[in-house]
Design a protein around this motif. Structure first.
Motif, PDB file in Angstrom:
ATOM      1  N   ALA A   1       0.852  -1.191   0.000  1.00  0.00           N
ATOM      2  CA  ALA A   1       0.000   0.000   0.000  1.00  0.00           C
ATOM      3  C   ALA A   1       0.883   1.235   0.000  1.00  0.00           C
ATOM      4  O   ALA A   1       2.018   1.209   0.491  1.00  0.00           O
ATOM      5  CB  ALA A   1      -0.901   0.004   1.225  1.00  0.00           C
ATOM      6  N   LEU A   2       0.366   2.318  -0.549  1.00  0.00           N
ATOM      7  CA  LEU A   2       1.111   3.573  -0.598  1.00  0.00           C
ATOM      8  C   LEU A   2       0.258   4.692  -0.003  1.00  0.00           C
ATOM      9  O   LEU A   2      -0.940   4.758  -0.229  1.00  0.00           O
ATOM     10  CB  LEU A   2       1.466   3.899  -2.050  1.00  0.00           C
ATOM     11  CG  LEU A   2       2.238   5.200  -2.344  1.00  0.00           C
ATOM     12  CD1 LEU A   2       3.139   5.015  -3.576  1.00  0.00           C
ATOM     13  CD2 LEU A   2       1.319   6.384  -2.556  1.00  0.00           C
ATOM     14  N   THR A   3       0.910   5.544   0.784  1.00  0.00           N
ATOM     15  CA  THR A   3       0.210   6.740   1.269  1.00  0.00           C
ATOM     16  C   THR A   3       0.956   7.974   0.795  1.00  0.00           C
ATOM     17  O   THR A   3       2.178   7.952   0.627  1.00  0.00           O
ATOM     18  CB  THR A   3       0.110   6.781   2.811  1.00  0.00           C
ATOM     19  OG1 THR A   3       1.401   7.011   3.362  1.00  0.00           O
ATOM     20  CG2 THR A   3      -0.468   5.493   3.370  1.00  0.00           C
ATOM     21  N   HIS A   4       0.198   9.045   0.637  1.00  0.00           N
ATOM     22  CA  HIS A   4       0.743  10.272   0.057  1.00  0.00           C
ATOM     23  C   HIS A   4       0.166  11.475   0.789  1.00  0.00           C
ATOM     24  O   HIS A   4      -1.052  11.603   0.897  1.00  0.00           O
ATOM     25  CB  HIS A   4       0.377  10.337  -1.432  1.00  0.00           C
ATOM     26  CG  HIS A   4       0.475  11.714  -2.011  1.00  0.00           C
ATOM     27  ND1 HIS A   4      -0.629  12.529  -2.175  1.00  0.00           N
ATOM     28  CD2 HIS A   4       1.547  12.428  -2.433  1.00  0.00           C
ATOM     29  CE1 HIS A   4      -0.237  13.686  -2.691  1.00  0.00           C
ATOM     30  NE2 HIS A   4       1.066  13.652  -2.851  1.00  0.00           N
ATOM     31  N   SER A   5       1.038  12.317   1.308  1.00  0.00           N
ATOM     32  CA  SER A   5       0.572  13.451   2.106  1.00  0.00           C
ATOM     33  C   SER A   5       1.197  14.754   1.616  1.00  0.00           C
ATOM     34  O   SER A   5       2.383  14.799   1.292  1.00  0.00           O
ATOM     35  CB  SER A   5       0.938  13.205   3.579  1.00  0.00           C
ATOM     36  OG  SER A   5       0.427  14.225   4.400  1.00  0.00           O
ATOM     37  N   ILE A   6       0.390  15.796   1.576  1.00  0.00           N
ATOM     38  CA  ILE A   6       0.835  17.103   1.079  1.00  0.00           C
ATOM     39  C   ILE A   6       0.972  18.095   2.231  1.00  0.00           C
ATOM     40  O   ILE A   6       0.054  18.240   3.029  1.00  0.00           O
ATOM     41  CB  ILE A   6      -0.166  17.660   0.036  1.00  0.00           C
ATOM     42  CG1 ILE A   6      -0.091  16.853  -1.261  1.00  0.00           C
ATOM     43  CG2 ILE A   6       0.088  19.142  -0.243  1.00  0.00           C
ATOM     44  CD1 ILE A   6      -1.003  17.366  -2.370  1.00  0.00           C
ATOM     45  N   GLY A   7       2.113  18.789   2.292  1.00  0.00           N
ATOM     46  CA  GLY A   7       2.295  19.857   3.263  1.00  0.00           C
ATOM     47  C   GLY A   7       2.175  21.198   2.577  1.00  0.00           C
ATOM     48  O   GLY A   7       2.815  21.420   1.542  1.00  0.00           O
ATOM     49  N   GLY A   8       1.369  22.102   3.146  1.00  0.00           N
ATOM     50  CA  GLY A   8       1.148  23.405   2.520  1.00  0.00           C
ATOM     51  C   GLY A   8       0.471  23.224   1.174  1.00  0.00           C
ATOM     52  O   GLY A   8      -0.222  22.236   0.947  1.00  0.00           O
TER      53      GLY A   8
END
Lengths: 506, 506
Positions: free
Chosen positions: A360-367
């Protein structure tokens, strides 16, 4: 470097909560420890974006250690704006991988709903680059302009985009309805979507993730468990959108994904499903392209074809995503990992289970897409062929960037209205509606400006910039200015000058 | 685990600066990189306590990477209140020790002086435990009460303590006068000290570190340099002072020191000099005992004997310390490391050079002594016998703590005025002067209360608590209450009851 495994995991219910931040962090932490074989962590890592301003209290690392009764052990807070939950996972990962700690507790959370929406929005907007913020940009305004830029680039009509965005909104609300810990468990129809108000055109209320309270927690350990962390990547980008090469892709995601895939020795095709940062519905499309699941410009078609639905070939956001599970900013990046672990362990409601998951892959955006993380988890069993892993992060891909970043001589210039939005919920001190647009000049420089007059603007049309103090305004060019421009172009082409590659005449 | 070395280091001038936070961080980072053999770091770690509230902008990790022109690479912010500069060193250490990164850039800073002092003080006070903050506690108030508790415990008179504190203040100002990057380069006399106003009795203005702008930076690398990081320890404690076993020692420092010494395989005697967290002059004494340089209750005598002077047997804070170099909260923990490296390399003004340094120790306090770090550096040469190092952090020492932490039934109780202060610069909304004291009841529970009436109070005297809303007030016991108390004690001792070990009658 030691291998790092995930043990007990937990999220609190994401909702408008009566609990304070400390209690949410403690609840998630206690419950994660209760399901872990290693209930005595040697250190605590806390992810939170801005507890000081959201709650009025700082020192959150000590506060949480103290409240958990885990007094004495190291506790450190990590922050990268809205990707803080992924950042703290990354820092805790290195702490275990280094061999310094055997078992650590990772907690991430945010408490936001007790504030008036205007105040919460103001706090969230502090991550926006200062000049763009002062021009009136909010997170939805910038996201809306990215959406319009995507539409322009891939030649998608307003009707077409509305169909795609509404499909993502209804999909994620459907997924959330199957997730008892999601903030919204109400399915929505296309009609509901169309009735919802514009926040920043073309984005409606149902395109934006909500304001939420919640926390997530997990234990990282050097001891073998059923789930191994095989890839972590992080990338950054300019704070200002106006300095980026592309408005339709997040370079920071691409860097992070490249690192994570190379570290894991796999590619996008080896992933079974993903949790991605859909702070705005259109971001889910852009992310799915940046992460390599679909080719550039094809992500929106995949949505239309149902590929990313829970029963599709490549499910995205089975948890409901930020849109429906909710978005307590500091918690989100870690909550995505928890959902992935639950899916891999088959511990979610069968209706939400995306099938057998090996990776599984997770992806998170900052700003606004400037500090992004990719995390890849793998089932630790003998059926999976071990990939050719690299021990070290690879260096980031070569970064293209414009050397010219100053605003000198922009006043009075003409340029192309590259993208714009009509913002219906502007920041305090700005009129509503507020029309904001990125104007491209000289074929490379870009400036965020306010429309001088309300009215209908067209993507790609020619506008003139005027400066007032620190702010830029744009207006349609007059007939006379248009004639002048055409004549200049004519003279240039007669002389054999090369046209600017970004000219709207191209 | 890889060994971790320090390469290029730098601090900006600590002062009331005209630059913004971004510029300070960039200046320190650029100058550190300019002196490094590894000018292309693979990641950036930023330490800052509260840029959001101090400067109105967040996203400091990305902002700094962007402004440095180091676009694309990972950048993460770390925070543990006023020890954030040490915390970010610790996180960057694990990132390199894990083998994931070869060279990383560590920067820490804070920008504070542009705010009105009342606002800066309010932001700093957000790290105080909520009930103690609501009772009127500020950082100087709590520090003053710790100072009084130390005086009471070690039977030091007011005159005696004044002599010791003034010695520390004049010593650190003298050291700062030799440090061109210190905020204050003015030597002070005993007379200056005595003329300075009380902030919170017995602490005067010259006992308190100032509000400062500044940044520090260094490169950590896996490549061998002349200086190796051999020990890092971190400890935490209760946020509230009222729940601690001791008010005259910081348990969090003792835990951190134990870990750092064990990791380095050495003891306090192997250290040549130290930079310690003298946010208040009296803390320098307490720290020097917690770190094992002097026995408990002997630290103040060492000051009197001149041991900690720049030319003494064991110099403390040759940089000028927080007192004179200044205290940009997020920067301090890292600036201490930079001073140590400069001393070890013999790169300071010969007048400030403490002699040949093989091993230096730095000590940083987060909040009111609740998230503390100890870092030990060693000269990497063949003359030093390698110590028996441990690879891993040891578990913290056994933590004693009172199980009973609630306030039930305190109203109307009598207790001992364990320590108190007359606060002359109280937080907004409180009268000046404000008398605050910790009252101990039942021999173990402690509560922070306000004096009901102004007047002279005595350490250890018997007072009565009364509740008003969420606040507690104390007043001297009446003659009748005193008689009652003596009679009760008499009856108890007749019955052979064991007296409470903490009773003031003991």
């Amino acid at each position: 470097m030691c291998s790092v495994y995930v043990d007990g995991v937990r999220v609190t219910k994401f909702e408008k909560s009566g609990s304070d931040l400390k209690s949410l962090l403690v609840e998630a932490g206690r419950k994660a420890l209760a399901t872990s074989k290693y209930p005595e962590p040697q250190a605590i890592f806390i992810g939170a974006m801005n507890p000081e301003e959201f709650t009025g209290s700082g020192n959150i690392a000590t506060l949480t250690a103290d409240a958990l009764g885990l007094l004495g052990i190291p506790s450190i807070r990590v922050e990268t704006a809205s990707s803080s939950g992924a950042a703290v996972f990354s820092v805790a990962y290195t702490a275990v991988a280094s061999g310094i700690f055997k078992n650590v507790l990772v907690i991430a959370g945010e408490k936001m709903t007790h504030l008036p929406i205007a105040k919460a929005t103001r706090i969230l907007a502090e991550v926006i680059e200062i000049q763009e913020r002062e021009a009136g940009a909010s997170m939805p305004a910038l996201a809306a302009m990215i959406t319009q830029a995507y539409m322009r680039r891939h030649k998608i009509s307003h009707e077409g985009m509305e169909k795609v965005l509404s499909t993502i909104a209804t999909k994620n609300h459907f997924n959330g309805s199957l997730n008892p810990l999601a903030q919204f468990q109400k399915r929505i129809t296309l009609e509901d979507y169309k009735k919802s108000k514009f926040v920043a055109e073309p984005l409606r209320l149902y395109d934006c993730s909500p304001i939420t309270d919640g926390a997530a927690a997990l234990i990282l350990t050097r001891e073998k468990t059923d789930i191994r962390v095989v890839g972590i990547g992080q990338g950054t980008d300019t704070l200002g959108l106006r300095q980026r090469d592309s408005l339709t892709s997040f370079m920071a995601t691409r860097i992070a994904a490249k690192q994570a895939y190379e570290m894991a020795g796999i590619g996008p095709k080896d992933i079974n499903f993903a949790e991605v940062h859909d702070a705005f519905t259109s971001f889910e499309i852009i992310n799915s392209e940046d992460l390599g699941f679909f080719e550039e410009g094809m992500g929106w078609e995949a949505v239309e074809d149902g590929v990313t639905h829970i029963d599709g070939q490549f499910p995205i956001n089975p948890s409901g995503g930020l849109k429906s599970r909710g978005h307590p900013v500091g918690a989100t990046g870690l909550a995505q990992v928890v959902e992935s672990v639950w899916q891999m362990r088959g511990e979610v409601d069968p209706k939400r289970q995306v099938g057998k998951v090996d990776r599984a892959l997770t992806h998170s955006i900052g700003g606004l897409g400037n500090n992004n993380f990719v995390i890849i988890l793998e089932k630790n069993n003998d059926n999976i062929k071990p990939a050719q892993r690299k021990s070290f992060y690879t260096l980031p891909i070569q970064i293209p960037r414009s050397a010219d970043r100053d605003d000198a001589g922009i006043d009075g210039k003409e340029g192309i209205l590259e993208t714009f939005t009509v913002l219906h919920v502007p920041p305090e001190g700005f009129p509503s509606p507020l029309i904001l647009g990125f104007v491209q000049i000289d074929g490379k420089r870009r400036v965020l400006a306010r429309a001088m007059f309300l009215g209908k603007y067209r993507l790609g049309e020619r506008v003139k910039l005027e400066r007032d103090g620190n702010s830029y305004f744009f207006r349609k060019v007059t007939f006379l200015e248009k004639v002048k421009y055409y004549l200049r172009q004519l003279v240039r082409s007669e002389k054999g000058f090369k046209k600017s590659p970004n000219s709207w005449l191209k």
